[in-house]
Design a protein around this motif. Structure first.
Motif, PDB file in Angstrom:
ATOM      1  N   ALA A   1       0.814  -1.230   0.000  1.00 36.13           N
ATOM      2  CA  ALA A   1       0.000   0.000   0.000  1.00 36.13           C
ATOM      3  C   ALA A   1       0.840   1.270   0.000  1.00 36.13           C
ATOM      4  N   ASP A   2       2.185   1.135   0.157  1.00 29.34           N
ATOM      5  CA  ASP A   2       2.992   2.356   0.004  1.00 29.34           C
ATOM      6  C   ASP A   2       3.681   2.397  -1.365  1.00 29.34           C
ATOM      7  N   ASN A   3       3.264   1.474  -2.268  1.00 27.49           N
ATOM      8  CA  ASN A   3       3.745   1.547  -3.655  1.00 27.49           C
ATOM      9  C   ASN A   3       3.243   2.843  -4.274  1.00 27.49           C
TER      10      ASN A   3
ATOM     11  N   CYS B   1       8.098   0.080  -5.374  1.00 24.96           N
ATOM     12  CA  CYS B   1       7.490  -0.770  -4.333  1.00 24.96           C
ATOM     13  C   CYS B   1       8.456  -0.845  -3.142  1.00 24.96           C
ATOM     14  N   PRO B   2       8.453   0.168  -2.280  1.00 32.32           N
ATOM     15  CA  PRO B   2       9.487   0.245  -1.235  1.00 32.32           C
ATOM     16  C   PRO B   2       9.543  -0.961  -0.296  1.00 32.32           C
ATOM     17  N   ASP B   3       8.403  -1.514   0.088  1.00 32.62           N
ATOM     18  CA  ASP B   3       8.459  -2.605   1.075  1.00 32.62           C
ATOM     19  C   ASP B   3       8.875  -3.933   0.438  1.00 32.62           C
ATOM     20  N   ILE B   4       8.517  -4.129  -0.826  1.00 34.16           N
ATOM     21  CA  ILE B   4       9.011  -5.321  -1.540  1.00 34.16           C
ATOM     22  C   ILE B   4      10.525  -5.173  -1.722  1.00 34.16           C
TER      23      ILE B   4
ATOM     24  N   GLY C   1      18.088   2.458   6.017  1.00 40.67           N
ATOM     25  CA  GLY C   1      16.899   1.627   6.204  1.00 40.67           C
ATOM     26  C   GLY C   1      16.066   1.506   4.942  1.00 40.67           C
ATOM     27  N   TRP C   2      16.558   2.012   3.839  1.00 45.57           N
ATOM     28  CA  TRP C   2      15.897   1.845   2.538  1.00 45.57           C
ATOM     29  C   TRP C   2      16.965   1.960   1.443  1.00 45.57           C
ATOM     30  N   GLY C   3      16.640   1.409   0.274  1.00 47.31           N
ATOM     31  CA  GLY C   3      17.575   1.509  -0.854  1.00 47.31           C
ATOM     32  C   GLY C   3      18.758   0.553  -0.753  1.00 47.31           C
TER      33      GLY C   3
ATOM     34  N   TRP D   1      12.174  15.077  -4.408  1.00 46.74           N
ATOM     35  CA  TRP D   1      12.192  14.789  -2.973  1.00 46.74           C
ATOM     36  C   TRP D   1      12.268  13.295  -2.686  1.00 46.74           C
ATOM     37  N   PHE D   2      11.826  12.456  -3.594  1.00 49.81           N
ATOM     38  CA  PHE D   2      11.914  11.011  -3.366  1.00 49.81           C
ATOM     39  C   PHE D   2      13.249  10.549  -3.929  1.00 49.81           C
ATOM     40  N   ARG D   3      14.194  10.221  -3.040  1.00 48.87           N
ATOM     41  CA  ARG D   3      15.590   9.991  -3.424  1.00 48.87           C
ATOM     42  C   ARG D   3      15.799   8.547  -3.910  1.00 48.87           C
ATOM     43  N   LEU D   4      15.243   8.258  -5.075  1.00 45.49           N
ATOM     44  CA  LEU D   4      15.422   6.930  -5.663  1.00 45.49           C
ATOM     45  C   LEU D   4      16.862   6.843  -6.208  1.00 45.49           C
TER      46      LEU D   4
ATOM     47  N   MET E   1      21.048   2.668  -8.575  1.00 45.29           N
ATOM     48  CA  MET E   1      20.925   1.198  -8.684  1.00 45.29           C
ATOM     49  C   MET E   1      19.478   0.784  -8.407  1.00 45.29           C
ATOM     50  N   ASP E   2      18.876   1.458  -7.435  1.00 39.79           N
ATOM     51  CA  ASP E   2      17.472   1.211  -7.073  1.00 39.79           C
ATOM     52  C   ASP E   2      16.555   1.503  -8.277  1.00 39.79           C
ATOM     53  N   LEU E   3      16.935   2.508  -9.033  1.00 39.77           N
ATOM     54  CA  LEU E   3      16.188   2.901 -10.236  1.00 39.77           C
ATOM     55  C   LEU E   3      16.063   1.713 -11.193  1.00 39.77           C
TER      56      LEU E   3
ATOM     57  N   LEU F   1       1.154   8.375   1.397  1.00 37.21           N
ATOM     58  CA  LEU F   1       2.076   8.146   2.520  1.00 37.21           C
ATOM     59  C   LEU F   1       3.494   8.658   2.217  1.00 37.21           C
ATOM     60  N   GLN F   2       3.988   8.412   0.979  1.00 42.63           N
ATOM     61  CA  GLN F   2       5.363   8.840   0.642  1.00 42.63           C
ATOM     62  C   GLN F   2       5.490  10.354   0.682  1.00 42.63           C
ATOM     63  N   GLU F   3       4.436  11.056   0.255  1.00 43.39           N
ATOM     64  CA  GLU F   3       4.464  12.528   0.299  1.00 43.39           C
ATOM     65  C   GLU F   3       4.516  13.002   1.744  1.00 43.39           C
TER      66      GLU F   3
ATOM     67  N   TRP G   1       5.513  11.320   4.415  1.00 44.04           N
ATOM     68  CA  TRP G   1       6.687  10.889   5.161  1.00 44.04           C
ATOM     69  C   TRP G   1       7.986  11.464   4.585  1.00 44.04           C
ATOM     70  N   VAL G   2       8.092  11.466   3.249  1.00 44.39           N
ATOM     71  CA  VAL G   2       9.366  11.878   2.645  1.00 44.39           C
ATOM     72  C   VAL G   2       9.336  13.369   2.268  1.00 44.39           C
ATOM     73  N   LYS G   3       8.285  13.791   1.532  1.00 43.06           N
ATOM     74  CA  LYS G   3       8.255  15.194   1.084  1.00 43.06           C
ATOM     75  C   LYS G   3       8.092  16.154   2.264  1.00 43.06           C
TER      76      LYS G   3
HETATM   77  N1  FO1 Z   1      12.590   7.340   2.589  1.00 39.46           N
HETATM   78  C1  FO1 Z   1      12.982   8.575   2.907  1.00 39.46           C
HETATM   79  O1  FO1 Z   1      12.844   8.990   4.051  1.00 39.46           O
HETATM   80  N2  FO1 Z   1      13.495   9.420   1.936  1.00 39.46           N
HETATM   81  C2  FO1 Z   1      13.663   9.035   0.660  1.00 39.46           C
HETATM   82  O2  FO1 Z   1      14.102   9.839  -0.190  1.00 39.46           O
HETATM   83  C3  FO1 Z   1      13.306   7.693   0.321  1.00 39.46           C
HETATM   84  C4  FO1 Z   1      13.506   7.186  -0.958  1.00 39.46           C
HETATM   85  C5  FO1 Z   1      13.218   5.835  -1.220  1.00 39.46           C
HETATM   86  C6  FO1 Z   1      13.488   5.292  -2.471  1.00 39.46           C
HETATM   87  C7  FO1 Z   1      13.174   3.970  -2.726  1.00 39.46           C
HETATM   88  C8  FO1 Z   1      12.586   3.183  -1.737  1.00 39.46           C
HETATM   89  O3  FO1 Z   1      12.294   1.891  -2.003  1.00 39.46           O
HETATM   90  C9  FO1 Z   1      12.322   3.700  -0.482  1.00 39.46           C
HETATM   91  C10 FO1 Z   1      12.632   5.035  -0.202  1.00 39.46           C
HETATM   92  N3  FO1 Z   1      12.386   5.565   1.055  1.00 39.46           N
HETATM   93  C11 FO1 Z   1      12.749   6.861   1.343  1.00 39.46           C
HETATM   94  C12 FO1 Z   1      11.755   4.763   2.102  1.00 39.46           C
HETATM   95  C13 FO1 Z   1      10.207   4.805   2.046  1.00 39.46           C
HETATM   96  O4  FO1 Z   1       9.730   6.085   1.896  1.00 39.46           O
HETATM   97  C14 FO1 Z   1       9.493   4.336   3.330  1.00 39.46           C
HETATM   98  O5  FO1 Z   1      10.334   4.190   4.398  1.00 39.46           O
HETATM   99  C15 FO1 Z   1       8.684   3.116   3.121  1.00 39.46           C
HETATM  100  O6  FO1 Z   1       7.756   3.264   2.098  1.00 39.46           O
HETATM  101  C16 FO1 Z   1       7.952   2.728   4.401  1.00 39.46           C
HETATM  102  O7  FO1 Z   1       7.928   1.394   4.429  1.00 39.46           O
END
Ligand code: FO1
Length: 306
Positions: free
Chosen positions: A35-37, A46-49, A65-67, A87-90, A93-95, A149-151, A153-155
């Motif tokens: 659901a956070d895709n 798909c951050p959690d996958i 904790g990500w990437g 703002w979403f720092r993909l 390699m993750d790209l 959620l991404q907006e 939490w991240v933005k």
């Molecule tokens: N979390 C951040 O706090 N800032 C980011 O720029 C960010 C980028 C990002 C890119 C790919 C990815 O798979 C996850 C990323 N996350 C980032 C983590 C993500 O926003 C959340 O922590 C999860 O969605 C919550 O499970």
């Protein structure tokens, strides 16, 4: 004999426990929240996958904790230079993961198949299973409006006031067939110490999830992500309060009580044991904080025998 274990997982907190389990055994199942895709410049992220894939293949950036560890950010930096939001720092390699996933979606492959292909390429022996094949999104309702959620939490760094959290479109979404099979066949289901509102309830609220849980003979164990009134990380308290839930392990027990047999709480919360057991949930107290590989394996090992 090895047990069949199925995890329900979200992001950072979950990946720490998965890493601990990976040190002890391989071949378990991970049902990942979807659901956070979200769509990012035409790519399906798909951050959690992905964090489950990166953790189990040993390439995760465990500090952020990500990437992916040692990733670079030329792509998103260039987006900024072109005047687009970045703002979403993909990472670069993750790209690649998001590009191949989007490509395969266009070819008509399911998210489950795509995740298997990516997992195999990364040498993962566990099964990472998307909770649903359908797209729905966790949205946060704030005084400034409704945002993904991404907006939030991240933005906006999780700072807006939270009025509610909703799963947009979930009414039409089902638990995936593979997730259903995994739950039904499991001997032990472990709900990771993840944000209950944005990682676990989006899985448990899918059509068919409750039925799959009820028809499974597995021992169902959840690990509380909260100690006292503070989560290990993330916006769990803001979200729980918006849902009129107490932010504590007791609040977690109330949310999960109809799904689980056991709630594992931090030893500092042992005073909550009676209140939790009055809900009909067995409560076990231990050190649940994961600060390194040793503490992750300690917790994983305890979860295999509770
Ligand atoms: N979390 C951040 O706090 N800032 C980011 O720029 C960010 C980028 C990002 C890119 C790919 C990815 O798979 C996850 C990323 N996350 C980032 C983590 C993500 O926003 C959340 O922590 C999860 O969605 C919550 O499970």
């Amino acid at each position: 004999m090895r047990q069949r274990i199925t995890f329900l997982s979200g992001g950072t907190g979950s990946s720490k426990l998965l890493l601990g389990m990976k040190k002890l055994m391989s071949g378990f199942d991970v049902i990942a929240n979807v659901a956070d895709n979200f769509w990012f410049y035409g790519l399906y992220v798909c951050p959690d996958i992905d964090i489950a894939c990166y953790t189990l293949s040993g390439i995760a950036d465990r500090i952020k904790g990500w990437g992916i560890r040692d990733d670079t950010f030329h792509f998103v930096d260039q987006l900024g230079k072109l005047g687009f939001e970045n703002w979403f720092r993909l990472g670069d390699m993750d790209l690649a993961t998001s590009i191949v996933r989007t490509w395969m979606i266009r070819e008509g492959k399911s998210l489950g198949e795509i995740t298997k292909i990516i997992s195999r390429a990364l040498g993962i022996r566990e099964s990472i299973i998307p909770a649903s094949e359908e797209h729905y999104e966790t949205h946060v309702i704030t005084p400034e409006g409704d945002m993904h959620l991404q907006e939030f939490w991240v933005k906006y760094s999780g700072s807006p006031e939270v009025l509610d959290v909703v799963y947009r479109g979930i009414e039409l979404c089902k638990l995936s067939k593979e997730a259903e099979e995994s739950i039904k066949k499991a001997e032990r289901i472990i709900i990771c110490p993840a944000n209950p509102v944005s990682s676990i309830m989006p899985i448990l609220s899918l059509q068919g999830a409750r039925e799959a849980f009820l028809s499974s003979d597995a021992r169902k164990i959840a690990v509380s992500p909260i100690v006292g009134n503070k989560p290990f990380s993330g916006p769990a308290c803001k979200f729980m309060k918006a849902k009129q839930m107490e932010c504590s392990s007791f609040g977690i027990a109330k949310m999960y009580s109809s799904f689980i047999d056991v709630l594992v709480v931090h030893e500092n919360d042992s005073k909550l044991r009676k209140k939790i057991e009055d809900l009909g949930v067995e409560c076990l107290c231990m050190n649940t904080s994961i600060s390194d590989e040793r503490s992750a394996s300690y917790l994983a090992e305890r979860l295999l025998s509770v």
